[in-house]
Motif scaffolding. Structure first.
Motif, PDB file in Angstrom:
ATOM      1  N   CYS A   1      40.443  40.915  36.209  1.00 52.95           N
ATOM      2  CA  CYS A   1      40.306  40.642  37.783  1.00 52.95           C
ATOM      3  C   CYS A   1      42.272  40.726  37.505  1.00 52.95           C
ATOM      4  O   CYS A   1      42.767  39.913  36.842  1.00 52.95           O
TER       5      CYS A   1
ATOM      6  N   ASN B   1      43.927  38.897  39.131  1.00 53.67           N
ATOM      7  CA  ASN B   1      44.716  37.367  39.824  1.00 53.67           C
ATOM      8  C   ASN B   1      44.273  36.247  38.846  1.00 53.67           C
ATOM      9  O   ASN B   1      44.335  35.187  38.703  1.00 53.67           O
ATOM     10  N   CYS B   2      42.772  36.286  37.444  1.00 51.84           N
ATOM     11  CA  CYS B   2      42.551  35.800  37.097  1.00 51.84           C
ATOM     12  C   CYS B   2      41.845  35.560  35.696  1.00 51.84           C
ATOM     13  O   CYS B   2      41.436  37.120  35.573  1.00 51.84           O
TER      14      CYS B   2
ATOM     15  N   CYS C   1      35.295  40.346  41.825  1.00 51.22           N
ATOM     16  CA  CYS C   1      36.025  38.755  41.145  1.00 51.22           C
ATOM     17  C   CYS C   1      34.856  37.394  41.924  1.00 51.22           C
ATOM     18  O   CYS C   1      35.218  37.687  42.571  1.00 51.22           O
TER      19      CYS C   1
ATOM     20  N   CYS D   1      37.953  34.784  43.264  1.00 55.42           N
ATOM     21  CA  CYS D   1      38.756  34.762  44.260  1.00 55.42           C
ATOM     22  C   CYS D   1      38.592  35.903  44.769  1.00 55.42           C
ATOM     23  O   CYS D   1      38.738  35.962  46.138  1.00 55.42           O
TER      24      CYS D   1
HETATM   25 ZN    ZN Z   1      40.130  36.720  40.759  1.00 54.89          ZN
END
Ligand code: ZN
Ligand code: ADP
Length: 772
Positions: free
Chosen positions: A484, A486-487, A504, A507
């Motif tokens: 991901c 973002n994560c 994901c 998120c």
């Molecule tokens: Zn994520």
């Protein structure tokens, strides 16, 4: 306070100035000695001449805010009904929003030209608007009988202002108190998005969207119509007798009803509730899942008629509002609901039942991070009520309180009619892999057992507590994974063939599965790990004629999908139901004779001190779904850790031995219930900033604890397993000690001593259930 404004009651709604706006608040305290010092501004209007929210519930919210280190303003929305939104078809259309002006408030207070007194309709409109901090859309005013010309006249006089606005789908709370009504609104959708752990845990009571009562009552209850008059078993009789005596003593008590799965706890709750009602007091019945409320409410309605209300976040706003008002008006004897119902405006509470008290759904994973079981105990204490905690697998906390004599322990050791508990077989998957290769998902014994059930026309549940088709994608050339952006997790594959997507679970970021490796351009991408979708596909492939369905958060995104699926399963229209822990909870399906656990190890791999407890509970509960009818049940548990104590003891269904073994571990490691725990997570834009800020907090807590010679021990800072979430870096510290108050105060002082923005970037979780 202006002349003529009466002193408001605790729990009354008042209109107060906040900045340049007027907002509605709830009175939490009648006098404020420091008012002059902090420059409080006077109340403009008192909307209720008695409490709108019962004062004891306001006090409960204040306790909740303090204990869980949140603001009072964060807890107040828990007490309020959502405002009916009117026509949902208006969502997303541009419309007009009316808000009251200062002149409008003065007009309500009587300062209008004698030549132009307010008409009753105008007054009514202004009263409504005065109670709506964010304004009211004109269709909603129309729905309440305020005609368009009355609105434009008020506008011409300057009593209201009209603005164009795009109406978002989130319901707005008419009573949103505090400065951030939107953040605190009851919007199920926004709650889900805000919940950082929502994507991971399967417990998302808000994920189902609102459902109408009509659909819900389509789910049949777990018992036969003659249930009301049936004979209790000897054990039930004894348990009921003890609980009735505790309830009859008239004081606060907590009882742990430790009853094996299928021992008939619900019947005991209903009879006990009837006794409490006959003594003139009321009952709060909490269940862990929205999905369990309809069946429970139906059983209670059979005994209490219409004096039963439902409260949970899956109800539509209008329905929820109506139920709230019915409870408040005193027409209700029993409230059945999920965790938020612990704040129901019920008076004269004599009994609070927390069914499946060990369930993690009772913990709210957003501010205020309360555990409804613990709030229920505090509510019971203040009301002088009996609190019954029911479970086949009590939490370590509750069982140790019972062992210490703080709670009365009441047991149901046998199933009704002496039905046997499911016979459990453990399949060592290492042997299966050796014999059949590493890709086996359903072992030989599990296949044979499913064959058998299909031939006999019985039902099977197949559990895997992990969603999706494959849990990761990696490149055969460079071994890189697709993560991901973002994560700090890898993306999970959902779907097959052309509909394949990588998503994901934290998120919800989604992308198409690229044909080549994003790191090296390699063309050989492989999928690894498997989830419920893959199990469902394998079951369909192995038994093409069987009726197969899947129950997990993805399968029930559509509104109404969950009750429909449960009803189909109950009616025998599904032979094999594959699912996550959602299938393990509390349901009573008499025709299930087989439970297969595809991998008992999923939870054991999680870096959480409660991993063994969770695994034991899940295995015991899911095995408990089998053999609840006339035919005996069987459970098959696949694992690569057949000798882990949580697996072994769940298979023997030996709770007491598990408790002793687990308590030794908690003692050695100093974890709850031996000590209290507070988790704090610092969020920042860079890893270094998160760690630095966390380190500073750790230092200040240590210095403070040393000065106070308090028993406060800080661990960390450390990057948690989820070091990055939704684009933000995180650093974690854990604080242990014997006094929660001391821990909380030390932590709050350490945070307050930092830069002004630190407060906003630290999430404090008291008694955390999730330390990822
Ligand atoms: Zn994520
Ligand atoms: P638990 O919650 O303890 O797992 P339930 O309350 O769901 O168990 O009861 C299990 C089943 O036994 C239900 O179908 C219920 O209707 C039935 N049952 C409970 N008590 C009795 C009784 N006294 N006689 C006959 N059936 C009962």
């Amino acid at each position: 306070m202006p002349d003529g404004v009466p002193t408001p009651a605790i729990g009354a709604r008042v209109v107060v100035p906040l900045g340049s706006r007027l907002v509605t608040g709830i009175v939490v305290e009648a006098e404020c000695p420091s008012a002059s010092r902090v420059g409080l501004r006077p109340i403009r209007r008192v909307l209720d001449d008695r409490s709108f929210v019962p004062p004891e519930v306001v006090a409960l919210a204040r306790w909740t805010a303090e204990y869980y280190a949140a603001g009072v303003g964060d807890a107040i929305p828990l007490l309020l009904p959502p405002m009916a939104r009117g026509d949902r078809a208006d969502a997303h259309k541009t419309t007009r929003v009316a808000s009251i002006t200062a002149a409008g408030v003065s007009a309500l207070e009587g300062s209008v030209p004698a030549s132009r007194p307010l008409t009753p309709k105008q007054r009514e409109a202004l009263e409504l608007l005065a109670a709506a901090p964010t304004g009211i859309v004109t269709p909603d005013l129309a729905a309440r009988g305020i005609a368009a010309d009355a609105i434009s006249r008020l506008d011409r006089h300057g009593y209201i202002s009209l603005r164009h606005a795009r109406v978002e789908r989130d319901p707005w709370s008419m009573f949103g108190a505090g400065s951030e009504p939107v953040r605190n609104s009851f919007g199920a959708r926004s709650e889900l998005v805000r919940n950082p752990f929502g994507a991971r845990s399967e417990h998302a009571p808000n994920a189902f969207g609102a459902r109408s009562e009509r659909v819900q009552s389509g789910v049949r209850a777990g018992s036969d119509p003659e249930a009301a008059g049936r004979q209790l078993t000897g054990e039930q009789e004894t348990a009921l007798g003890r609980l009735r005596r505790l309830a009859g003593s008239g004081g606060f008590r907590v009882a742990l009803l430790h009853g094996v799965t299928g021992s008939g706890k619900t019947e005991v709750y209903i009879r006990l509730s009837a006794a409490v009602r006959d003594a003139g007091r009321r009952v709060l019945m909490l269940v862990p899942e929205i999905a369990l409320t309809p069946a429970t409410a139906t059983l209670f309605r059979a005994a209490f008629g219409e004096r039963v209300a439902i409260q949970h976040s899956g109800l539509g706003d209008g329905e929820r509002h109506d139920q709230w008002q019915r409870i408040r008006s005193g027409d209700i004897d029993v409230v059945v609901g999920t965790r938020s119902a612990v704040f129901a405006p019920l008076e004269q509470v004599g009994l609070i039942v927390v069914d499946e008290e060990h369930d993690t759904s009772y913990k709210q994973e957003e501010i205020p991070r309360y555990n409804a079981r613990d709030v229920a105990i505090v509510r019971g204490q203040r009301a002088g009520a009996l609190v019954v905690l029911g479970s086949a697998t009590p939490s370590m906390e509750s069982y140790s309180n019972a062992a210490a004599g703080k709670y009365d322990r009441v047991v149901l050791e046998r199933r009704v009619f002496d039905r046997p508990l499911a016979a459990v077989t453990v399949v060592d998957m290492r042997e299966e892999y050796a014999a059949q290769g590493p890709d086996v998902i359903l072992s030989g014994p599990l296949r044979a057992a499913i064959d058998d059930r299909l031939a006999r026309g019985e039902q099977a549940l197949v559990l895997l507590n992990r969603r999706g088709f494959a849990t990761s994608i990696f490149c055969r050339q460079c071994a890189g994974t697709i993560d991901c952006p973002n994560c700090s997790v890898s993306l999970v594959v959902h779907g097959e063939g052309n509909s394949r997507r990588a998503r994901c679970h934290y998120c919800d970021y989604t992308q198409r599965v690229a044909p080549a490796c994003p790191h090296c351009g390699g063309e050989y991408l492989e999928q690894a790990g498997f989830g419920t979708e893959r199990v469902e596909a394998d079951v369909r492939a192995a038994w093409p004629h069987a009726r197969v369905a899947r129950l997990d958060r993805d399968a029930i995104r559509r509104r109404g999908a969950l009750p429909a699926l449960l009803a189909r399963f109950r009616d025998g229209e599904i032979d094999v139901l594959v699912g996550t822990q959602m299938i393990a909870k509390g349901h009573d399906f008499p025709r299930v004779t087989l439970v297969g656990v595809v991998s008992a190890d999923v939870g054991l791999g999680i870096a959480d001190f409660r991993a063994a407890e969770r695994t034991f509970q899940l295995l015991t509960q899911v095995a408990g779904r089998a053999g609840r009818g006339d035919q005996p049940g069987e459970a098959i548990v696949q694992t690569i850790h057949p000798h882990h104590y949580s697996v072994e003891l769940a298979c023997r269904q030996d709770y007491a031995a598990f408790f002793e073994r687990e308590l030794r571990f908690r003692r050695a490691m100093r974890y709850p219930p031996v000590v209290s725990l507070v988790n704090a997570v610092v969020h920042a834009r860079t890893f270094a900033a998160a760690m630095n800020d966390a380190a500073a907090i750790v230092q200040r807590v240590r210095d403070g604890a040393q000065a106070a010679r308090g028993d406060v021990h800080v661990l960390g800072p450390a990057p948690p397993p989820l070091g990055r979430l939704r684009g933000e870096y995180r650093a974690q510290l854990l604080i242990k000690g014997t006094s929660r108050r001391r821990i909380r105060e030390a932590l709050q002082a350490a945070i307050a001593a930092g830069r002004a923005d630190l407060q906003r970037r630290v999430v404090v979780d008291v008694d955390p259930l999730n330390v990822l």
